[in-house]
Design a protein around this motif. Structure first.
Motif, PDB file in Angstrom:
ATOM      1  N   LEU A  41     -35.741  88.018  53.892  1.00 10.78           N
ATOM      2  CA  LEU A  41     -35.380  89.184  52.793  1.00 10.78           C
ATOM      3  C   LEU A  41     -34.084  88.849  52.551  1.00 10.78           C
ATOM      4  O   LEU A  41     -33.744  88.894  51.083  1.00 10.78           O
ATOM      5  CB  LEU A  41     -35.897  90.080  52.203  1.00 10.78           C
ATOM      6  N   ALA A  42     -32.770  88.974  53.075  1.00 10.09           N
ATOM      7  CA  ALA A  42     -31.743  89.199  52.542  1.00 10.09           C
ATOM      8  C   ALA A  42     -30.765  88.394  52.207  1.00 10.09           C
ATOM      9  O   ALA A  42     -30.707  88.109  51.291  1.00 10.09           O
ATOM     10  CB  ALA A  42     -30.820  89.837  53.820  1.00 10.09           C
ATOM     11  N   ALA A  44     -32.926  85.605  51.223  1.00  9.77           N
ATOM     12  CA  ALA A  44     -33.642  85.202  49.568  1.00  9.77           C
ATOM     13  C   ALA A  44     -32.636  85.772  48.400  1.00  9.77           C
ATOM     14  O   ALA A  44     -32.318  85.521  47.326  1.00  9.77           O
ATOM     15  CB  ALA A  44     -34.715  85.956  49.953  1.00  9.77           C
ATOM     16  N   GLN A  45     -32.658  87.581  49.192  1.00  8.98           N
ATOM     17  CA  GLN A  45     -31.661  88.274  48.061  1.00  8.98           C
ATOM     18  C   GLN A  45     -30.049  88.074  47.609  1.00  8.98           C
ATOM     19  O   GLN A  45     -29.806  87.111  46.206  1.00  8.98           O
ATOM     20  CB  GLN A  45     -31.415  89.672  48.437  1.00  8.98           C
ATOM     21  N   ARG A  46     -29.732  87.031  48.578  1.00  6.72           N
ATOM     22  CA  ARG A  46     -27.923  86.793  48.442  1.00  6.72           C
ATOM     23  C   ARG A  46     -28.370  85.146  47.208  1.00  6.72           C
ATOM     24  O   ARG A  46     -27.460  85.440  46.743  1.00  6.72           O
ATOM     25  CB  ARG A  46     -27.093  86.136  49.872  1.00  6.72           C
ATOM     26  N   ILE A  48     -30.750  84.841  45.398  1.00  6.79           N
ATOM     27  CA  ILE A  48     -30.856  85.075  44.205  1.00  6.79           C
ATOM     28  C   ILE A  48     -29.669  85.440  43.552  1.00  6.79           C
ATOM     29  O   ILE A  48     -29.390  86.337  42.045  1.00  6.79           O
ATOM     30  CB  ILE A  48     -31.956  86.357  43.771  1.00  6.79           C
ATOM     31  N   ASP A  49     -29.212  86.639  43.925  1.00  2.94           N
ATOM     32  CA  ASP A  49     -27.770  86.967  43.136  1.00  2.94           C
ATOM     33  C   ASP A  49     -26.885  86.153  43.117  1.00  2.94           C
ATOM     34  O   ASP A  49     -25.804  86.020  42.135  1.00  2.94           O
ATOM     35  CB  ASP A  49     -26.951  88.148  44.250  1.00  2.94           C
ATOM     36  N   SER A  52     -27.500  83.641  40.182  1.00  4.84           N
ATOM     37  CA  SER A  52     -27.117  84.670  39.068  1.00  4.84           C
ATOM     38  C   SER A  52     -26.365  85.212  38.228  1.00  4.84           C
ATOM     39  O   SER A  52     -25.811  85.540  36.983  1.00  4.84           O
ATOM     40  CB  SER A  52     -27.851  86.649  38.882  1.00  4.84           C
TER      41      SER A  52
END
Length: 75
Positions: A41-42, A44-46, A48-49, A52
């Motif tokens: 998840l970490a 995946a969030q990176r 996304i960030d 973005s």
């Protein structure tokens, strides 16, 4: 419909999208397909960030506002 033609049509539509978004989606779908807990998840969030905060994201917004197709470069 022929499966080969359907695949080519789908791939053409995918290729019109931002490369960073496609890479992130691929990463997440692969992780989810491996079963519960397999997706980092970490990471995946990176992704996304990063997407973005990318030039492609800004280009997509500009293109939408200007009612034109975006020109994504993977940046």
């Amino acid at each position: 419909e022929d499966a080969g033609l359907a695949a080519v049509t789908f791939l053409q539509r995918l290729s019109d999208n931002a490369p960073l978004s496609i890479a992130g989606a691929k990463y997440m779908l692969n992780g989810l397909a491996m079963g519960p807990g397999a997706l980092d998840l970490a990471a995946a969030q990176r992704l996304i960030d990063e997407a973005s905060d990318s030039e492609d994201f800004r280009e997509g917004r500009r293109a939408f506002a200007e009612k034109r197709p975006p020109q994504f470069r993977g940046e």
